[in-house]
Scaffold this active site. Structure first.
Site, mmCIF file in Angstrom:
data_model
loop_
_atom_site.group_PDB
_atom_site.id
_atom_site.type_symbol
_atom_site.label_atom_id
_atom_site.label_comp_id
_atom_site.label_asym_id
_atom_site.label_seq_id
_atom_site.Cartn_x
_atom_site.Cartn_y
_atom_site.Cartn_z
ATOM 1 N N PRO A 96 39.353 44.637 36.313
ATOM 2 C CA PRO A 96 39.205 46.146 36.115
ATOM 3 C C PRO A 96 40.291 47.062 35.518
ATOM 4 O O PRO A 96 41.495 46.608 35.749
ATOM 5 C CB PRO A 96 38.635 46.505 37.267
ATOM 6 C CG PRO A 96 39.504 45.867 38.262
ATOM 7 C CD PRO A 96 39.733 44.523 37.476
ATOM 8 N N PRO A 118 40.004 38.833 37.610
ATOM 9 C CA PRO A 118 41.076 37.853 37.473
ATOM 10 C C PRO A 118 42.369 38.958 37.419
ATOM 11 O O PRO A 118 42.365 40.000 36.915
ATOM 12 C CB PRO A 118 40.824 37.480 35.991
ATOM 13 C CG PRO A 118 40.036 38.407 35.185
ATOM 14 C CD PRO A 118 39.277 38.869 36.440
ATOM 15 N N ARG A 157 44.577 46.454 35.525
ATOM 16 C CA ARG A 157 45.571 47.597 34.930
ATOM 17 C C ARG A 157 45.314 48.784 35.980
ATOM 18 O O ARG A 157 44.184 49.186 36.050
ATOM 19 C CB ARG A 157 45.396 47.986 33.670
ATOM 20 C CG ARG A 157 44.818 46.899 32.497
ATOM 21 C CD ARG A 157 45.884 46.176 32.083
ATOM 22 N NE ARG A 157 45.602 45.354 31.004
ATOM 23 C CZ ARG A 157 44.968 44.176 31.026
ATOM 24 N NH1 ARG A 157 44.663 43.574 32.160
ATOM 25 N NH2 ARG A 157 44.772 43.281 29.983
ATOM 26 N N ARG A 165 28.255 41.844 34.685
ATOM 27 C CA ARG A 165 27.775 41.592 36.170
ATOM 28 C C ARG A 165 26.673 42.106 36.673
ATOM 29 O O ARG A 165 26.474 43.185 36.243
ATOM 30 C CB ARG A 165 28.986 41.801 36.946
ATOM 31 C CG ARG A 165 30.189 41.135 36.534
ATOM 32 C CD ARG A 165 31.477 41.500 37.522
ATOM 33 N NE ARG A 165 32.705 40.883 37.224
ATOM 34 C CZ ARG A 165 33.660 41.434 36.299
ATOM 35 N NH1 ARG A 165 33.332 42.410 35.507
ATOM 36 N NH2 ARG A 165 34.582 40.552 35.993
#
Length: 132
Positions: free
Chosen positions: A2, A36, A41, A72
């Site tokens: 995200p 991941p 950020r 998702r």
């Protein structure tokens, strides 16, 4: 993904809870297991010019937006959002108990069609992990 934006009012920025917020939200995002490390950020910005509620200068705010990539399912997004928000509330409750504080959190899903990327962070992170 995200991408995380954290904003807080100047009057709470030096409080220990606000100082710990960046790392807490980062850790909570990782703990969800769906993001991941190379995709995260996080930006933390102190806002100097604001009005909160009735304009009393002791009123403070924290606003968090967590933007994620498309794809998702709602249950996965909800579990991740719930987890991050629970960590935020646990951290900020002592501050809220000491001072007027408005906390807002929102997870947003980015467009599948109009979301572009150009980076090599995943490769570099993997190299550093392998070298350690």
């Amino acid at each position: 993904m995200p991408h995380i934006w954290i904003e807080c009012s100047r009057n709470v920025a030096a409080e220990p809870e606000a100082q710990a917020l960046k790392q807490a939200v980062y850790a909570a995002a990782l703990e969800t297991g769906i993001f991941p490390v190379g995709g995260i950020r996080l930006r933390f910005q102190v806002i100097d010019d604001y009005i909160v509620g009735d304009g009393d200068p002791t009123n403070g705010f924290v606003h968090i937006v967590l933007r994620i990539g498309h794809g998702r399912d709602l249950d996965t997004r909800r579990k991740a959002a719930d987890h991050v928000f629970e960590k935020v509330v646990a951290l900020l409750t002592p501050l809220r108990d000491r001072a007027p504080l408005a906390v807002a959190f929102e997870m947003q899903e980015m467009s599948a069609e109009l979301n572009y990327k150009f980076n090599n962070l995943h490769e570099h992170i993997e190299r550093r992990r392998n070298a350690a």
